[in-house]
Design a protein around this motif. Structure first.
Motif, PDB file in Angstrom:
ATOM      1  N   LEU A 196      -7.172  10.257   0.665  1.00 46.63           N
ATOM      2  CA  LEU A 196      -8.603  10.065   0.931  1.00 46.63           C
ATOM      3  C   LEU A 196      -9.070  11.094   1.951  1.00 46.63           C
ATOM      4  CD1 LEU A 196     -11.101   8.291   0.395  1.00 46.63           C
ATOM      5  CD2 LEU A 196     -10.331   6.809   2.251  1.00 46.63           C
ATOM      6  N   LEU A 197     -10.095  11.821   1.605  1.00 53.66           N
ATOM      7  CA  LEU A 197     -10.803  12.785   2.446  1.00 53.66           C
ATOM      8  C   LEU A 197     -10.062  14.100   2.698  1.00 53.66           C
ATOM      9  CD1 LEU A 197     -12.375  10.420   5.132  1.00 53.66           C
ATOM     10  CD2 LEU A 197     -13.419  11.259   3.030  1.00 53.66           C
ATOM     11  N   MET A 198      -8.757  14.089   2.853  1.00 54.02           N
ATOM     12  CA  MET A 198      -8.004  15.309   3.150  1.00 54.02           C
ATOM     13  C   MET A 198      -6.858  15.458   2.159  1.00 54.02           C
ATOM     14  SD  MET A 198      -7.911  15.122   7.245  1.00 54.02           S
ATOM     15  CE  MET A 198      -9.405  15.019   8.189  1.00 54.02           C
ATOM     16  N   VAL A 199      -6.476  16.702   1.880  1.00 55.30           N
ATOM     17  CA  VAL A 199      -5.469  16.947   0.845  1.00 55.30           C
ATOM     18  C   VAL A 199      -4.044  17.000   1.389  1.00 55.30           C
ATOM     19  CG1 VAL A 199      -7.065  18.117  -0.707  1.00 55.30           C
ATOM     20  CG2 VAL A 199      -5.819  19.455   1.003  1.00 55.30           C
ATOM     21  N   ASP A 200      -3.857  16.981   2.702  1.00 49.52           N
ATOM     22  CA  ASP A 200      -2.507  17.023   3.260  1.00 49.52           C
ATOM     23  C   ASP A 200      -2.039  15.608   3.631  1.00 49.52           C
ATOM     24  OD1 ASP A 200      -4.146  16.588   5.408  1.00 49.52           O
ATOM     25  OD2 ASP A 200      -3.491  18.320   6.579  1.00 49.52           O
ATOM     26  N   TRP A 201      -1.038  15.498   4.481  1.00 47.76           N
ATOM     27  CA  TRP A 201      -0.461  14.214   4.852  1.00 47.76           C
ATOM     28  C   TRP A 201      -1.484  13.289   5.507  1.00 47.76           C
ATOM     29  CZ3 TRP A 201      -0.546  12.750   9.935  1.00 47.76           C
ATOM     30  CH2 TRP A 201      -0.775  13.753  10.867  1.00 47.76           C
ATOM     31  N   ARG A 202      -2.485  13.867   6.159  1.00 48.02           N
ATOM     32  CA  ARG A 202      -3.516  13.041   6.804  1.00 48.02           C
ATOM     33  C   ARG A 202      -4.307  12.239   5.773  1.00 48.02           C
ATOM     34  NH1 ARG A 202      -6.424  17.628  10.080  1.00 48.02           N
ATOM     35  NH2 ARG A 202      -6.119  18.549   8.029  1.00 48.02           N
ATOM     36  N   GLY A 203      -4.443  12.779   4.566  1.00 43.01           N
ATOM     37  CA  GLY A 203      -5.113  12.060   3.490  1.00 43.01           C
ATOM     38  C   GLY A 203      -4.383  10.783   3.114  1.00 43.01           C
ATOM     39  N   TYR A 204      -3.041  10.825   3.169  1.00 45.67           N
ATOM     40  CA  TYR A 204      -2.250   9.621   2.907  1.00 45.67           C
ATOM     41  C   TYR A 204      -2.469   8.574   3.996  1.00 45.67           C
ATOM     42  CZ  TYR A 204       0.501  11.838  -0.796  1.00 45.67           C
ATOM     43  OH  TYR A 204       0.903  12.430  -1.959  1.00 45.67           O
ATOM     44  N   VAL A 205      -2.491   9.009   5.256  1.00 45.26           N
ATOM     45  CA  VAL A 205      -2.675   8.078   6.376  1.00 45.26           C
ATOM     46  C   VAL A 205      -4.048   7.414   6.288  1.00 45.26           C
ATOM     47  CG1 VAL A 205      -2.837   7.882   8.889  1.00 45.26           C
ATOM     48  CG2 VAL A 205      -1.072   9.330   7.856  1.00 45.26           C
ATOM     49  N   ILE A 206      -5.079   8.230   6.077  1.00 41.76           N
ATOM     50  CA  ILE A 206      -6.436   7.672   5.971  1.00 41.76           C
ATOM     51  C   ILE A 206      -6.524   6.731   4.771  1.00 41.76           C
ATOM     52  CG2 ILE A 206      -8.856   8.267   5.517  1.00 41.76           C
ATOM     53  CD1 ILE A 206      -8.255  10.923   7.061  1.00 41.76           C
ATOM     54  N   ALA A 207      -5.968   7.147   3.637  1.00 43.53           N
ATOM     55  CA  ALA A 207      -5.987   6.311   2.431  1.00 43.53           C
ATOM     56  C   ALA A 207      -5.238   5.003   2.663  1.00 43.53           C
ATOM     57  CB  ALA A 207      -5.378   7.065   1.252  1.00 43.53           C
ATOM     58  N   GLY A 208      -4.113   5.085   3.342  1.00 44.50           N
ATOM     59  CA  GLY A 208      -3.316   3.884   3.586  1.00 44.50           C
ATOM     60  C   GLY A 208      -4.079   2.833   4.361  1.00 44.50           C
ATOM     61  N   PHE A 209      -4.673   3.233   5.472  1.00 47.14           N
ATOM     62  CA  PHE A 209      -5.400   2.256   6.276  1.00 47.14           C
ATOM     63  C   PHE A 209      -6.675   1.774   5.579  1.00 47.14           C
ATOM     64  CE2 PHE A 209      -2.763   4.115   9.679  1.00 47.14           C
ATOM     65  CZ  PHE A 209      -2.189   2.943  10.132  1.00 47.14           C
ATOM     66  N   ALA A 210      -7.333   2.658   4.857  1.00 44.12           N
ATOM     67  CA  ALA A 210      -8.540   2.244   4.118  1.00 44.12           C
ATOM     68  C   ALA A 210      -8.174   1.258   3.013  1.00 44.12           C
ATOM     69  CB  ALA A 210      -9.245   3.470   3.535  1.00 44.12           C
ATOM     70  N   LEU A 211      -7.087   1.523   2.297  1.00 44.31           N
ATOM     71  CA  LEU A 211      -6.660   0.614   1.229  1.00 44.31           C
ATOM     72  C   LEU A 211      -6.273  -0.750   1.785  1.00 44.31           C
ATOM     73  CD1 LEU A 211      -4.627   3.068  -1.012  1.00 44.31           C
ATOM     74  CD2 LEU A 211      -6.636   1.746  -1.725  1.00 44.31           C
ATOM     75  N   VAL A 212      -5.546  -0.769   2.897  1.00 45.45           N
ATOM     76  CA  VAL A 212      -5.164  -2.042   3.518  1.00 45.45           C
ATOM     77  C   VAL A 212      -6.415  -2.832   3.889  1.00 45.45           C
ATOM     78  CG1 VAL A 212      -4.155  -3.064   5.608  1.00 45.45           C
ATOM     79  CG2 VAL A 212      -2.887  -1.338   4.325  1.00 45.45           C
ATOM     80  N   TRP A 213      -7.397  -2.158   4.465  1.00 47.52           N
ATOM     81  CA  TRP A 213      -8.607  -2.851   4.892  1.00 47.52           C
ATOM     82  C   TRP A 213      -9.365  -3.428   3.700  1.00 47.52           C
ATOM     83  CZ3 TRP A 213     -13.995  -2.522   4.657  1.00 47.52           C
ATOM     84  CH2 TRP A 213     -14.662  -3.307   5.588  1.00 47.52           C
ATOM     85  N   ILE A 214      -9.576  -2.615   2.667  1.00 47.67           N
ATOM     86  CA  ILE A 214     -10.301  -3.094   1.487  1.00 47.67           C
ATOM     87  C   ILE A 214      -9.520  -4.218   0.804  1.00 47.67           C
ATOM     88  CG2 ILE A 214     -11.199  -2.468  -0.792  1.00 47.67           C
ATOM     89  CD1 ILE A 214     -12.864  -1.339   1.469  1.00 47.67           C
ATOM     90  N   ALA A 215      -8.210  -4.069   0.674  1.00 42.65           N
ATOM     91  CA  ALA A 215      -7.392  -5.110   0.050  1.00 42.65           C
ATOM     92  C   ALA A 215      -7.495  -6.422   0.826  1.00 42.65           C
ATOM     93  CB  ALA A 215      -5.930  -4.660  -0.046  1.00 42.65           C
ATOM     94  N   ASN A 216      -7.531  -6.343   2.138  1.00 43.28           N
ATOM     95  CA  ASN A 216      -7.638  -7.560   2.941  1.00 43.28           C
ATOM     96  C   ASN A 216      -9.029  -8.169   2.878  1.00 43.28           C
ATOM     97  OD1 ASN A 216      -5.099  -8.430   4.557  1.00 43.28           O
ATOM     98  ND2 ASN A 216      -5.020  -6.205   4.349  1.00 43.28           N
ATOM     99  N   THR A 240       0.830  -1.207   0.000  1.00 45.56           N
ATOM    100  CA  THR A 240       0.000   0.000   0.000  1.00 45.56           C
ATOM    101  C   THR A 240       0.862   1.253   0.000  1.00 45.56           C
ATOM    102  OG1 THR A 240      -1.826  -1.125   1.102  1.00 45.56           O
ATOM    103  CG2 THR A 240      -1.747   1.273   1.295  1.00 45.56           C
ATOM    104  N   VAL A 241       1.894   1.286   0.827  1.00 49.20           N
ATOM    105  CA  VAL A 241       2.796   2.449   0.844  1.00 49.20           C
ATOM    106  C   VAL A 241       3.403   2.664  -0.542  1.00 49.20           C
ATOM    107  CG1 VAL A 241       4.973   3.346   1.768  1.00 49.20           C
ATOM    108  CG2 VAL A 241       3.286   2.336   3.311  1.00 49.20           C
ATOM    109  N   LEU A 242       3.827   1.590  -1.184  1.00 52.29           N
ATOM    110  CA  LEU A 242       4.387   1.700  -2.533  1.00 52.29           C
ATOM    111  C   LEU A 242       3.358   2.286  -3.503  1.00 52.29           C
ATOM    112  CD1 LEU A 242       6.657   1.073  -4.614  1.00 52.29           C
ATOM    113  CD2 LEU A 242       5.549  -1.147  -4.912  1.00 52.29           C
TER     114      LEU A 242
END
Length: 131
Positions: free
Chosen positions: A78-98, A67-69
């Motif tokens: 996801l949801l926010m345009v700053d670094w927090r958007g990456y964090v939210i996107a990362g965990f959401a992507l991991v969850w959906i992928a799993n 996911t990081v790659l």
């Protein structure tokens, strides 16, 4: 990017993440490196060494790195345009992928069960040629 487009990206981007994580941690093509990692995570001398090699044997753990790659490659937020958007996107992507990998695992298990049942039924059929 609108929220609807972000959600579409979430579900689409999770597909290749799940594919890569599953392939590395389960499929025959990576069997030898995976078996090496299993040995090293069981016999490693230090905790960091054992945990490092474990990452390549667990689809959930490995999906975080994949996911990081993909976040670096795509810049998806996801949801926010700053670094927090990456964090939210990362965990959401991991969850959906799993979720995808769990569904795929269940489907493969069901197919394997059906193949075994068919094979057993064929073995138990009377042999017409013996008559």
């Amino acid at each position: 990017m609108t929220i609807y487009l972000q959600i579409i990206w979430l579900f689409l981007l999770a597909l290749p993440i799940a594919c890569v994580a599953w392939t590395v941690t389960h499929e025959e093509v990576f069997r030898e490196p995976r078996e090496y990692c299993v040995r090293r995570c069981k016999t490693g001398k230090s905790l960091p060494e054992r945990k490092f090699f474990y990452l390549f044997t667990c689809e959930y753990c490995f999906s975080h790195y994949v996911t990081v790659l993909f976040l670096i490659l795509t810049g998806y937020k996801l949801l926010m345009v700053d670094w927090r958007g990456y964090v939210i996107a990362g965990f959401a992507l991991v969850w959906i992928a799993n979720v995808y990998m769990s569904l795929f695992g269940l489907i493969r298990q069901d197919i394997s069960k059906e193949k075994t049942e068919i094979k057993l039924m064929q073995e138990n059929l009377p042999d017409d040629k013996a008559k």
